[in-house]
Structure formats: structure tokens, C-alpha cells
Design a protein around this motif. Structure first.
Motif, PDB file in Angstrom:
ATOM      1  N   ASN A  44      19.636  -3.251   5.413  1.00 57.39           N
ATOM      2  CA  ASN A  44      18.263  -3.252   4.915  1.00 57.39           C
ATOM      3  C   ASN A  44      17.455  -4.478   5.309  1.00 57.39           C
ATOM      4  O   ASN A  44      16.284  -4.580   4.937  1.00 57.39           O
ATOM      5  CB  ASN A  44      18.261  -3.139   3.382  1.00 57.39           C
ATOM      6  CG  ASN A  44      18.806  -1.811   2.921  1.00 57.39           C
ATOM      7  OD1 ASN A  44      18.480  -0.773   3.480  1.00 57.39           O
ATOM      8  ND2 ASN A  44      19.659  -1.837   1.931  1.00 57.39           N
ATOM      9  N   LYS A  68      13.711  -3.621   4.082  1.00 57.52           N
ATOM     10  CA  LYS A  68      13.219  -2.272   3.791  1.00 57.52           C
ATOM     11  C   LYS A  68      13.773  -1.817   2.450  1.00 57.52           C
ATOM     12  O   LYS A  68      14.862  -2.194   2.042  1.00 57.52           O
ATOM     13  CB  LYS A  68      13.577  -1.286   4.897  1.00 57.52           C
ATOM     14  CG  LYS A  68      15.036  -0.931   4.977  1.00 57.52           C
ATOM     15  CD  LYS A  68      15.298   0.131   6.026  1.00 57.52           C
ATOM     16  CE  LYS A  68      16.789   0.438   6.086  1.00 57.52           C
ATOM     17  NZ  LYS A  68      17.101   1.486   7.024  1.00 57.52           N
ATOM     18  N   ASP A  69      12.964  -1.046   1.753  1.00 58.85           N
ATOM     19  CA  ASP A  69      13.322  -0.456   0.473  1.00 58.85           C
ATOM     20  C   ASP A  69      13.203   1.046   0.646  1.00 58.85           C
ATOM     21  O   ASP A  69      12.113   1.609   0.538  1.00 58.85           O
ATOM     22  CB  ASP A  69      12.371  -0.981  -0.609  1.00 58.85           C
ATOM     23  CG  ASP A  69      12.656  -0.392  -1.990  1.00 58.85           C
ATOM     24  OD1 ASP A  69      13.420   0.586  -2.095  1.00 58.85           O
ATOM     25  OD2 ASP A  69      12.084  -0.921  -2.965  1.00 58.85           O
ATOM     26  N   HIS A  72      11.653   3.296  -2.132  1.00 58.97           N
ATOM     27  CA  HIS A  72      10.203   3.272  -2.321  1.00 58.97           C
ATOM     28  C   HIS A  72       9.442   3.473  -1.015  1.00 58.97           C
ATOM     29  O   HIS A  72       8.222   3.373  -0.994  1.00 58.97           O
ATOM     30  CB  HIS A  72       9.759   1.954  -2.961  1.00 58.97           C
ATOM     31  CG  HIS A  72      10.229   1.796  -4.367  1.00 58.97           C
ATOM     32  ND1 HIS A  72      11.275   0.978  -4.709  1.00 58.97           N
ATOM     33  CD2 HIS A  72       9.804   2.372  -5.519  1.00 58.97           C
ATOM     34  CE1 HIS A  72      11.474   1.046  -6.013  1.00 58.97           C
ATOM     35  NE2 HIS A  72      10.601   1.893  -6.533  1.00 58.97           N
ATOM     36  N   PRO A  86       4.745  -5.561  -0.353  1.00 58.79           N
ATOM     37  CA  PRO A  86       5.191  -4.336   0.316  1.00 58.79           C
ATOM     38  C   PRO A  86       4.123  -3.713   1.215  1.00 58.79           C
ATOM     39  O   PRO A  86       2.932  -3.765   0.924  1.00 58.79           O
ATOM     40  CB  PRO A  86       5.511  -3.401  -0.849  1.00 58.79           C
ATOM     41  CG  PRO A  86       4.620  -3.865  -1.952  1.00 58.79           C
ATOM     42  CD  PRO A  86       4.468  -5.348  -1.766  1.00 58.79           C
TER      43      PRO A  86
END
Length: 99
Positions: A44, A68-69, A72, A86
Motif C-alpha cells: 500500500n 493508497k487506501d 476508501h 486524500p
């Protein structure tokens, strides 16, 4: 990697870079960033070396961390004025990125 974002600073006779502009009814984002992934830290998180930026105070040249998420549908740069803020993808939850 390429990122474009609104700066919310309008171009005029004295401000010509790093500013938003309009052509007809279309807004053109003033924030322009380009870079290359130079290291993978884990699934990530990567290191991106920023090679060009229209607003260095927001995103400076050189290495930055990008996370990165997936849950979401967002990414976040960890450097400069956007540290941790974000950037949302199409499937981000409503209101998650302020809109």
C-alpha cells in the motif's frame, strides 16, 4: 504517475503558473504533478520521485511517500502542503474528500 488538482487560485496578469483557469465553461486545474515510482515499501505504500510540479509548496520536487487506501478508493501524498490529504477515486465514499 500524474496528478492534477484545483489550486483555487485563479490565473491573472501577475499569477500565471500554479493557478486554475477557464476555457469556455471548463475549469483547467492549476496543480500539475508528475513523477515516477522509485521504490515499493509494501502493498500500500511506494516512494515516488516528483520530477515536475507547478506548485512546489503543495508537492515538492524529489522523493515523497504515496499511500493508497483501497477501502476508501483514495491515495495520499506525504510531503508538502498536501501531507496526508486524500485524493479520491470514483468509488470513494460520499463526503470523504470534502465534496
Amino acid at each position: 504517475m500524474r496528478l492534477e488538482y484545483r489550486t483555487y487560485i485563479w490565473c491573472d496578469a501577475t499569477v500565471t503558473t500554479g493557478c486554475d483557469s477557464t476555457v469556455g465553461n471548463e475549469i483547467h486545474d492549476g496543480g500539475q504533478v508528475a513523477g515516477q515510482i522509485t521504490a515499493v515499501q509494501n502493498a500500500n505504500t511506494v516512494t515516488v520521485t516528483i520530477t515536475s510540479t507547478s506548485v512546489p509548496a503543495d508537492v515538492p520536487l524529489g522523493p515523497v511517500r504515496l499511500g493508497k487506501d483501497v477501502g476508501h478508493d483514495t491515495i495520499a501524498l506525504f510531503a508538502g502542503g498536501f501531507s496526508g490529504a486524500p485524493f479520491c477515486g470514483a468509488n470513494a465514499p460520499e463526503g470523504y474528500c470534502g465534496a
